[in-house]
Scaffold this motif. Structure first.
Motif, PDB file in Angstrom:
ATOM      1  N   ARG A 104       0.834  -1.206   0.000  1.00  8.67           N
ATOM      2  CA  ARG A 104       0.000   0.000   0.000  1.00  8.67           C
ATOM      3  C   ARG A 104       0.871   1.259   0.000  1.00  8.67           C
ATOM      4  O   ARG A 104       2.065   1.203   0.247  1.00  8.67           O
ATOM      5  CB  ARG A 104      -0.927   0.018   1.207  1.00  8.67           C
ATOM      6  N   ARG A 105       0.207   2.369  -0.251  1.00 10.02           N
ATOM      7  CA  ARG A 105       0.854   3.676  -0.167  1.00 10.02           C
ATOM      8  C   ARG A 105       0.172   4.457   0.943  1.00 10.02           C
ATOM      9  O   ARG A 105      -1.058   4.527   0.999  1.00 10.02           O
ATOM     10  CB  ARG A 105       0.711   4.442  -1.489  1.00 10.02           C
ATOM     11  N   GLU A 106       0.988   5.007   1.853  1.00  9.46           N
ATOM     12  CA  GLU A 106       0.456   5.833   2.940  1.00  9.46           C
ATOM     13  C   GLU A 106       0.803   7.280   2.654  1.00  9.46           C
ATOM     14  O   GLU A 106       1.972   7.616   2.432  1.00  9.46           O
ATOM     15  CB  GLU A 106       1.048   5.402   4.287  1.00  9.46           C
ATOM     16  N   ASP A 107      -0.200   8.135   2.658  1.00 10.32           N
ATOM     17  CA  ASP A 107      -0.005   9.558   2.410  1.00 10.32           C
ATOM     18  C   ASP A 107       0.082  10.260   3.762  1.00 10.32           C
ATOM     19  O   ASP A 107      -0.919  10.431   4.454  1.00 10.32           O
ATOM     20  CB  ASP A 107      -1.173  10.105   1.582  1.00 10.32           C
ATOM     21  N   LEU A 108       1.308  10.610   4.142  1.00 12.30           N
ATOM     22  CA  LEU A 108       1.516  11.311   5.406  1.00 12.30           C
ATOM     23  C   LEU A 108       1.638  12.810   5.124  1.00 12.30           C
ATOM     24  O   LEU A 108       1.574  13.246   3.971  1.00 12.30           O
ATOM     25  CB  LEU A 108       2.749  10.749   6.101  1.00 12.30           C
ATOM     26  N   VAL A 109       1.838  13.605   6.123  1.00  7.50           N
ATOM     27  CA  VAL A 109       1.842  15.059   5.968  1.00  7.50           C
ATOM     28  C   VAL A 109       2.890  15.519   4.959  1.00  7.50           C
ATOM     29  O   VAL A 109       2.579  16.232   4.009  1.00  7.50           O
ATOM     30  CB  VAL A 109       2.064  15.753   7.340  1.00  7.50           C
ATOM     31  N   HIS A 110       4.141  15.112   5.140  1.00 10.49           N
ATOM     32  CA  HIS A 110       5.228  15.583   4.276  1.00 10.49           C
ATOM     33  C   HIS A 110       5.810  14.493   3.381  1.00 10.49           C
ATOM     34  O   HIS A 110       6.719  14.757   2.614  1.00 10.49           O
ATOM     35  CB  HIS A 110       6.355  16.186   5.125  1.00 10.49           C
ATOM     36  N   THR A 111       5.315  13.264   3.520  1.00  7.44           N
ATOM     37  CA  THR A 111       5.904  12.157   2.772  1.00  7.44           C
ATOM     38  C   THR A 111       4.839  11.179   2.287  1.00  7.44           C
ATOM     39  O   THR A 111       3.713  11.166   2.788  1.00  7.44           O
ATOM     40  CB  THR A 111       6.894  11.363   3.644  1.00  7.44           C
ATOM     41  N   PHE A 112       5.251  10.373   1.315  1.00  7.55           N
ATOM     42  CA  PHE A 112       4.503   9.188   0.920  1.00  7.55           C
ATOM     43  C   PHE A 112       5.343   7.999   1.344  1.00  7.55           C
ATOM     44  O   PHE A 112       6.548   7.972   1.095  1.00  7.55           O
ATOM     45  CB  PHE A 112       4.299   9.122  -0.601  1.00  7.55           C
ATOM     46  N   LYS A 144       7.817  14.823  -0.064  1.00  5.39           N
ATOM     47  CA  LYS A 144       7.116  15.690  -1.011  1.00  5.39           C
ATOM     48  C   LYS A 144       7.908  16.945  -1.370  1.00  5.39           C
ATOM     49  O   LYS A 144       7.810  17.439  -2.481  1.00  5.39           O
ATOM     50  CB  LYS A 144       5.749  16.090  -0.444  1.00  5.39           C
ATOM     51  N   SER A 145       8.715  17.425  -0.437  1.00  6.91           N
ATOM     52  CA  SER A 145       9.416  18.693  -0.669  1.00  6.91           C
ATOM     53  C   SER A 145      10.811  18.527  -1.282  1.00  6.91           C
ATOM     54  O   SER A 145      11.459  19.517  -1.588  1.00  6.91           O
ATOM     55  CB  SER A 145       9.530  19.458   0.654  1.00  6.91           C
ATOM     56  N   LYS A 146      11.272  17.296  -1.458  1.00  8.07           N
ATOM     57  CA  LYS A 146      12.616  17.088  -2.017  1.00  8.07           C
ATOM     58  C   LYS A 146      12.567  17.203  -3.534  1.00  8.07           C
ATOM     59  O   LYS A 146      11.568  16.841  -4.169  1.00  8.07           O
ATOM     60  CB  LYS A 146      13.170  15.717  -1.618  1.00  8.07           C
ATOM     61  N   PRO A 147      13.671  17.677  -4.132  1.00 11.38           N
ATOM     62  CA  PRO A 147      13.710  17.768  -5.594  1.00 11.38           C
ATOM     63  C   PRO A 147      13.727  16.380  -6.236  1.00 11.38           C
ATOM     64  O   PRO A 147      14.083  15.386  -5.602  1.00 11.38           O
ATOM     65  CB  PRO A 147      15.006  18.519  -5.880  1.00 11.38           C
TER      66      PRO A 147
END
Length: 193
Positions: A104-112, A144-147
């Motif tokens: 599965r994929r978990e969608d957290l605040v700043h990461t997947f 999510k915020s990494k290039p």
């Protein structure tokens, strides 16, 4: 006067005996202290030699890793392929079989978090379908915020263990899988169906 002289000689004689007794007790204590000091020195030397041997072995046979993909290259399938490629660097007997599946994929605040499960078993001619398996859970973390050109973060945990492993830092031990399988066999044997 003679009685006084005899008394003085008697006291001096007793003092000499006490000094001799004290000296022999001190010598015994010194021997015991030296023995314990020798044991400690031997233990320290053995630990130093073991650490040096381990360092040399690791230098000659370093922990293997792969070049992990970047955030921009990641897909669920490339993640699975990378995990398979990483597992191929592990050393284990040919009797072990495994397969990797995306869970599965978990969608957290700043990461997947992309979670994969690698199931291991020992197939035999007598029992080609194993009754029990051991699982290793891999998590690929996409920030999510990494290039797009930054590498993915990967960590994994063996079933029923709490230690988090990172690729390239821990040498795989086949014993970990065998311990999980053995524990499940013991549990199954203790339950009557």
């Amino acid at each position: 006067m003679q009685k006084k002289m005899d008394a003085i000689k008697n006291i001096q004689s007793q003092n000499k005996m006490e000094v001799n007794t004290h000296s022999s007790q001190q010598a015994t204590m010194d021997k015991e202290y030296n023995r314990k000091l020798d044991e400690l020195a031997l233990a320290l030397a053995e630990n130093a030699i073991s650490a040096a041997i381990k360092t040399v072995e690791e230098a000659e046979n370093p922990v293997k890793n792969i070049k992990w993909i970047t955030h921009g290259e990641f897909t669920v399938e490339t993640g699975r392929t990378q995990i398979e490629e990483f597992i191929s660097t592990w050393e284990f007997q040919d009797c072990w079989v495994h397969y990797t599946e995306f869970v599965r994929r978990e969608d957290l605040v700043h990461t997947f978090h992309y979670i994969y499960c690698v199931r291991w078993s020992v197939a035999t001619a007598r029992r080609p379908m194993a009754r029990v398996t051991a699982a290793v859970h891999f998590i690929i973390k996409i920030v999510k915020s990494k290039p797009a050109d930054s590498p993915i973060d990967v960590f994994y945990v063996f079933e029923a263990h709490t230690l988090i492993h990172r690729p390239g830092t821990t040498r795989f031990r086949e014993k970990w899988l065998r311990d999980i399988i053995d524990a499940k066999h013991v549990l199954m044997e203790s339950i009557t169906f």
